[in-house]
Design a protein around this motif. Structure first.
Motif, PDB file in Angstrom:
ATOM      1  N   LYS A  93      -5.868  -7.321   8.371  1.00 54.79           N
ATOM      2  CA  LYS A  93      -6.390  -8.670   8.121  1.00 54.79           C
ATOM      3  C   LYS A  93      -5.446  -9.448   7.221  1.00 54.79           C
ATOM      4  O   LYS A  93      -5.199 -10.634   7.424  1.00 54.79           O
ATOM      5  CB  LYS A  93      -7.778  -8.572   7.492  1.00 54.79           C
ATOM      6  N   SER A  94      -4.919  -8.757   6.204  1.00 56.19           N
ATOM      7  CA  SER A  94      -3.956  -9.359   5.281  1.00 56.19           C
ATOM      8  C   SER A  94      -3.342  -8.241   4.452  1.00 56.19           C
ATOM      9  O   SER A  94      -3.888  -7.122   4.399  1.00 56.19           O
ATOM     10  CB  SER A  94      -4.646 -10.366   4.353  1.00 56.19           C
ATOM     11  N   PRO A  95      -2.206  -8.491   3.765  1.00 61.02           N
ATOM     12  CA  PRO A  95      -1.612  -7.458   2.900  1.00 61.02           C
ATOM     13  C   PRO A  95      -2.515  -7.048   1.743  1.00 61.02           C
ATOM     14  O   PRO A  95      -2.244  -6.040   1.088  1.00 61.02           O
ATOM     15  CB  PRO A  95      -0.330  -8.129   2.387  1.00 61.02           C
ATOM     16  N   GLN A  96      -3.570  -7.834   1.487  1.00 61.37           N
ATOM     17  CA  GLN A  96      -4.503  -7.480   0.406  1.00 61.37           C
ATOM     18  C   GLN A  96      -5.578  -6.486   0.882  1.00 61.37           C
ATOM     19  O   GLN A  96      -6.373  -6.000   0.078  1.00 61.37           O
ATOM     20  CB  GLN A  96      -5.177  -8.747  -0.141  1.00 61.37           C
ATOM     21  N   GLN A  97      -5.594  -6.155   2.157  1.00 57.95           N
ATOM     22  CA  GLN A  97      -6.580  -5.201   2.680  1.00 57.95           C
ATOM     23  C   GLN A  97      -6.321  -3.811   2.128  1.00 57.95           C
ATOM     24  O   GLN A  97      -5.176  -3.390   1.928  1.00 57.95           O
ATOM     25  CB  GLN A  97      -6.500  -5.173   4.209  1.00 57.95           C
ATOM     26  N   GLN A  98      -7.399  -3.057   1.890  1.00 56.49           N
ATOM     27  CA  GLN A  98      -7.278  -1.686   1.392  1.00 56.49           C
ATOM     28  C   GLN A  98      -6.590  -0.826   2.443  1.00 56.49           C
ATOM     29  O   GLN A  98      -7.005  -0.781   3.597  1.00 56.49           O
ATOM     30  CB  GLN A  98      -8.662  -1.123   1.078  1.00 56.49           C
ATOM     31  N   VAL A  99      -5.527  -0.138   2.041  1.00 50.07           N
ATOM     32  CA  VAL A  99      -4.702   0.574   3.018  1.00 50.07           C
ATOM     33  C   VAL A  99      -5.458   1.725   3.680  1.00 50.07           C
ATOM     34  O   VAL A  99      -5.233   2.049   4.845  1.00 50.07           O
ATOM     35  CB  VAL A  99      -3.388   1.059   2.364  1.00 50.07           C
ATOM     36  N   GLY A 100      -6.370   2.354   2.943  1.00 51.89           N
ATOM     37  CA  GLY A 100      -7.118   3.477   3.496  1.00 51.89           C
ATOM     38  C   GLY A 100      -8.037   3.105   4.642  1.00 51.89           C
ATOM     39  O   GLY A 100      -8.520   3.987   5.360  1.00 51.89           O
ATOM     40  N   MET A 101      -8.270   1.795   4.852  1.00 54.84           N
ATOM     41  CA  MET A 101      -9.137   1.344   5.943  1.00 54.84           C
ATOM     42  C   MET A 101      -8.363   1.180   7.250  1.00 54.84           C
ATOM     43  O   MET A 101      -8.958   0.889   8.283  1.00 54.84           O
ATOM     44  CB  MET A 101      -9.804   0.014   5.578  1.00 54.84           C
ATOM     45  N   LEU A 102      -7.044   1.329   7.211  1.00 51.00           N
ATOM     46  CA  LEU A 102      -6.239   1.169   8.423  1.00 51.00           C
ATOM     47  C   LEU A 102      -6.290   2.427   9.278  1.00 51.00           C
ATOM     48  O   LEU A 102      -6.660   3.510   8.814  1.00 51.00           O
ATOM     49  CB  LEU A 102      -4.786   0.869   8.051  1.00 51.00           C
ATOM     50  N   SER A 103      -5.848   2.310  10.533  1.00 46.57           N
ATOM     51  CA  SER A 103      -5.700   3.484  11.396  1.00 46.57           C
ATOM     52  C   SER A 103      -4.522   4.320  10.915  1.00 46.57           C
ATOM     53  O   SER A 103      -3.667   3.847  10.139  1.00 46.57           O
ATOM     54  CB  SER A 103      -5.454   3.046  12.841  1.00 46.57           C
ATOM     55  N   GLY A 104      -4.446   5.564  11.388  1.00 49.65           N
ATOM     56  CA  GLY A 104      -3.363   6.457  10.977  1.00 49.65           C
ATOM     57  C   GLY A 104      -1.986   5.900  11.281  1.00 49.65           C
ATOM     58  O   GLY A 104      -1.052   5.997  10.472  1.00 49.65           O
ATOM     59  N   GLY A 105      -1.839   5.296  12.484  1.00 54.26           N
ATOM     60  CA  GLY A 105      -0.550   4.733  12.861  1.00 54.26           C
ATOM     61  C   GLY A 105      -0.135   3.587  11.967  1.00 54.26           C
ATOM     62  O   GLY A 105       1.037   3.449  11.603  1.00 54.26           O
ATOM     63  N   ASN A 106      -1.096   2.744  11.563  1.00 54.93           N
ATOM     64  CA  ASN A 106      -0.775   1.615  10.699  1.00 54.93           C
ATOM     65  C   ASN A 106      -0.547   2.047   9.252  1.00 54.93           C
ATOM     66  O   ASN A 106       0.277   1.458   8.545  1.00 54.93           O
ATOM     67  CB  ASN A 106      -1.870   0.552  10.798  1.00 54.93           C
ATOM     68  N   ILE A 107      -1.249   3.087   8.801  1.00 53.54           N
ATOM     69  CA  ILE A 107      -0.950   3.652   7.479  1.00 53.54           C
ATOM     70  C   ILE A 107       0.487   4.169   7.456  1.00 53.54           C
ATOM     71  O   ILE A 107       1.233   3.934   6.504  1.00 53.54           O
ATOM     72  CB  ILE A 107      -1.942   4.781   7.126  1.00 53.54           C
ATOM     73  N   GLN A 108       0.892   4.854   8.538  1.00 54.53           N
ATOM     74  CA  GLN A 108       2.264   5.366   8.599  1.00 54.53           C
ATOM     75  C   GLN A 108       3.277   4.226   8.595  1.00 54.53           C
ATOM     76  O   GLN A 108       4.342   4.332   7.996  1.00 54.53           O
ATOM     77  CB  GLN A 108       2.437   6.249   9.837  1.00 54.53           C
ATOM     78  N   LYS A 109       2.941   3.107   9.234  1.00 53.04           N
ATOM     79  CA  LYS A 109       3.840   1.955   9.222  1.00 53.04           C
ATOM     80  C   LYS A 109       3.986   1.372   7.812  1.00 53.04           C
ATOM     81  O   LYS A 109       5.058   0.875   7.449  1.00 53.04           O
ATOM     82  CB  LYS A 109       3.348   0.881  10.185  1.00 53.04           C
ATOM     83  N   VAL A 110       2.911   1.414   7.022  1.00 56.98           N
ATOM     84  CA  VAL A 110       3.001   0.957   5.629  1.00 56.98           C
ATOM     85  C   VAL A 110       3.960   1.862   4.856  1.00 56.98           C
ATOM     86  O   VAL A 110       4.800   1.383   4.078  1.00 56.98           O
ATOM     87  CB  VAL A 110       1.604   0.941   4.962  1.00 56.98           C
ATOM     88  N   VAL A 111       3.847   3.186   5.078  1.00 55.38           N
ATOM     89  CA  VAL A 111       4.741   4.137   4.405  1.00 55.38           C
ATOM     90  C   VAL A 111       6.193   3.866   4.781  1.00 55.38           C
ATOM     91  O   VAL A 111       7.070   3.761   3.909  1.00 55.38           O
ATOM     92  CB  VAL A 111       4.359   5.596   4.743  1.00 55.38           C
ATOM     93  N   VAL A 112       6.471   3.728   6.076  1.00 52.76           N
ATOM     94  CA  VAL A 112       7.865   3.539   6.488  1.00 52.76           C
ATOM     95  C   VAL A 112       8.370   2.150   6.105  1.00 52.76           C
ATOM     96  O   VAL A 112       9.561   1.979   5.833  1.00 52.76           O
ATOM     97  CB  VAL A 112       8.083   3.822   7.998  1.00 52.76           C
ATOM     98  N   ALA A 113       7.470   1.156   6.050  1.00 50.71           N
ATOM     99  CA  ALA A 113       7.893  -0.177   5.599  1.00 50.71           C
ATOM    100  C   ALA A 113       8.439  -0.097   4.174  1.00 50.71           C
ATOM    101  O   ALA A 113       9.477  -0.700   3.853  1.00 50.71           O
ATOM    102  CB  ALA A 113       6.717  -1.152   5.668  1.00 50.71           C
ATOM    103  N   ARG A 114       7.739   0.627   3.310  1.00 51.37           N
ATOM    104  CA  ARG A 114       8.207   0.789   1.923  1.00 51.37           C
ATOM    105  C   ARG A 114       9.506   1.588   1.864  1.00 51.37           C
ATOM    106  O   ARG A 114      10.474   1.192   1.215  1.00 51.37           O
ATOM    107  CB  ARG A 114       7.120   1.492   1.091  1.00 51.37           C
ATOM    108  N   GLU A 115       9.532   2.725   2.566  1.00 56.17           N
ATOM    109  CA  GLU A 115      10.678   3.632   2.434  1.00 56.17           C
ATOM    110  C   GLU A 115      11.923   3.078   3.119  1.00 56.17           C
ATOM    111  O   GLU A 115      13.023   3.166   2.579  1.00 56.17           O
ATOM    112  CB  GLU A 115      10.312   4.999   3.017  1.00 56.17           C
ATOM    113  N   PHE A 116      11.762   2.503   4.309  1.00 54.01           N
ATOM    114  CA  PHE A 116      12.927   2.027   5.053  1.00 54.01           C
ATOM    115  C   PHE A 116      13.505   0.743   4.463  1.00 54.01           C
ATOM    116  O   PHE A 116      14.671   0.422   4.707  1.00 54.01           O
ATOM    117  CB  PHE A 116      12.561   1.775   6.521  1.00 54.01           C
ATOM    118  N   SER A 117      12.703   0.005   3.688  1.00 54.63           N
ATOM    119  CA  SER A 117      13.184  -1.247   3.098  1.00 54.63           C
ATOM    120  C   SER A 117      13.676  -1.073   1.669  1.00 54.63           C
ATOM    121  O   SER A 117      13.938  -2.056   0.971  1.00 54.63           O
ATOM    122  CB  SER A 117      12.067  -2.300   3.124  1.00 54.63           C
TER     123      SER A 117
END
Length: 526
Positions: free
Chosen positions: A404-428
């Motif tokens: 919904k927005s970057p302010q959304q609680q990350v634990g509410m996302l699907s597994g694939g989208n949680i993984q994208k948050v992890v790689v967004a941080r690490e790859f950037s």
């Protein structure tokens, strides 16, 4: 691509989930009017992206969750599956992706845990062994009743989990990603046993992201997307590409596209690494290798052969007993994780929920957690919220995180989208070295395609990548060169992965073959 109707007069359905809707108190609708009809004696695939509603649907079938509306009929009887014990009593068993075994107990003790037989307050070991042997022989699932679970291979643990369900009377088996950590040989053996069960009239619901396996082992499949059913299909009537399109809503590139690597200088240098775990088992035995700029070095192996311990050493979750590690010529032995990050080491951890995110924090907070002290994100002692919002929004967009927005609680996302948050941080994070540990485990084809492409692009931009994956196809397709680990040491090293086969690799992973150690040391780091 014919979509099979979900009801035919005269068909024998052992499972009928009719119009199932599940809405959580926070308003999230995990399932919306979903039908699942499974015939007796079939292997039925349940497919969909992470967040599509597969797990919620199966939790309701196993009594872990209750539907908001809809009806569940088992063997013609409408039921209120109020708990797993009720589901088990009606012949439903579930084998979870993460094994539910007690490592310190034997196979036989695990088999009867929570059941009779007992002598006074203790498990009757002789009777437990007898039961285990009887069921293992009946279902052709060969296990070692007196072996400790901690000491048996992953493939046998999978068999123990299936036998546990069968011992408890299951006629309907839910298998969640049953081959996620198995070699090709172990998967083939498991499939023989599943077909054997099917021939005896058992019904299997098979959840997997591996399309090759779905095509090989299943009779029919139900596809979910966004909590809704996309239809029921005879497996023989659809292609992998059509399945992917129904799951994701667009065409998916199923094979990895990459140019030939042009590696340059060494980034990660590991020499003679040794580690003995708390139970006295040698998990790393003189492990040596190099990872260079511009290449992906893959590590394959059956889980439990030292890969996890190696990553633990490289990112300071633990310390080696002997050996040296360096990044760009600087020793990293004893360096803190903050120091490692400052040196340009990024980690995509094996367990994203435990080590990758703070589940109750927002997407934005997770993305900037490694760079919150950067000058661009601060106004003196205060955060520069405008800059933080801009950076997190840009990364959410770049890494296609559905939220919904970057302010959304990350634990509410699907597994694939949680993984994208992890790689967004690490790859950037402007890394020189990426440690990618099971980067696509348990995520859907769309997120998998995205992350694999990013890893290739980053390696070709000059970043060194160390890839650890239990998915043999992934590690062979992505890697430029490849190490096989077995029993804590390097069993083989391949400078070129283009001609490798699953079967050939499996022989090294299972310890059936071993390259000459002197040759491994020469090609690994000369």
């Amino acid at each position: 691509m014919p979509n099979e109707q979900t009801a035919h007069l005269g068909e024998e359905y052992v499972v009928q989930m009719k119009g199932i809707t599940k809405v959580y108190p926070n308003g999230v609708a995990a399932n919306q009017n979903v039908d699942l009809f499974v015939r007796k004696g079939e292997i039925h695939a349940l497919m969909g992206e992470n967040g599509a509603g597969k797990s919620t649907l199966m939790k309701m079938l196993f009594g872990l969750e209750q539907p908001t509306s809809g009806e569940i009929v088992i063997n013609g009887e409408p039921l209120n599956l109020s708990s797993p014990s009720v589901a088990i009593a009606h012949g439903i068993g579930m084998v979870h992706q993460h094994f539910m075994l007690v490592p310190s107990l034997t196979v036989a003790e695990n088999m009867v845990l929570g059941m009779v037989p007992k002598k006074a307050m203790f498990i009757d070991k002789a009777k437990s062994i007898e039961i285990t042997r009887e069921y293992a022989e009946r279902f052709n699932l060969h296990v070692e009743p007196e072996a400790k679970v901690a000491d048996i291979p992953v493939g046998m643990k999978q068999k123990v989990e299936i036998l546990k369900a069968l011992v408890r009377g299951a006629k309907i088996l839910i298998l969640d990603e049953p081959t996620a950590v198995l070699t090709t040989q172990e998967t083939r053996e498991l499939f023989k046993e599943l077909i054997h069960l099917k021939e005896q009239g058992y019904t299997i619901i098979f959840i997997s992201h591996k399309l090759n396996e779905i095509m090989e082992i299943t009779d029919r499949l139900t596809i979910l997307r966004g909590g809704r059913s996309m239809g029921v299909y005879n497996t023989k009537d659809v292609t992998k590409e059509e399945i992917s399109r129904l799951m994701v809503g667009r065409d998916v590139v199923l094979s990895v596209q990459k140019d030939k690597a042009q590696p340059t200088d060494t980034v990660l240098r590991v020499r003679d690494l040794e580690y003995v775990n708390e139970w006295g088992k040698k998990m790393l035995d003189k492990v040596s290798f190099d990872v260079r700029r511009g290449e992906i070095l893959g590590i394959a192996g059956v889980e439990g052969n030292g890969q996890k311990e190696l990553v633990d050493m490289l990112f300071h979750f633990n310390e080696p007993d002997a050996g040296s590690m360096s990044v760009c010529g600087t020793s990293i032995n004893g360096r803190s994780q903050r120091e490692l990050r400052e040196m340009g080491v990024a980690l995509v951890p094996e367990d994203r929920m435990l080590f990758g995110i703070a589940a109750t924090a927002s997407i934005e907070e997770n993305i900037i957690s490694d760079r919150s002290g950067a000058k661009r994100l601060n106004h003196g002692p205060l955060f520069n919220m405008k800059a933080i919002h801009a950076e997190s929004e840009q990364l959410v967009k770049e890494f296609t995180v559905l939220c919904k927005s970057p302010q959304q609680q990350v634990g509410m996302l699907s597994g694939g989208n949680i993984q994208k948050v992890v790689v967004a941080r690490e790859f950037s994070s402007d890394p020189v070295l990426i440690l990618a540990d099971q980067p696509t485990r348990g995520i859907d084809v769309g997120a998998t395609e995205f992350i694999r492409k990013k890893l290739v692009d980053l390696s070709r931009s000059g970043i060194a990548v160390l890839l650890v994956s239990a998915d043999l196809n992934e590690v062979m397709e992505l890697s430029d060169s490849l190490i096989v680990m077995h029993n804590g040491h390097i069993a083989a090293y391949f400078e070129d992965t283009s001609d490798l086969s699953d079967e050939f690799m499996g022989e090294y992973m299972l310890g059936l073959k071993q390259q000459d150690e002197a040759e491994i040391r020469r090609v690994c780091h000369d």
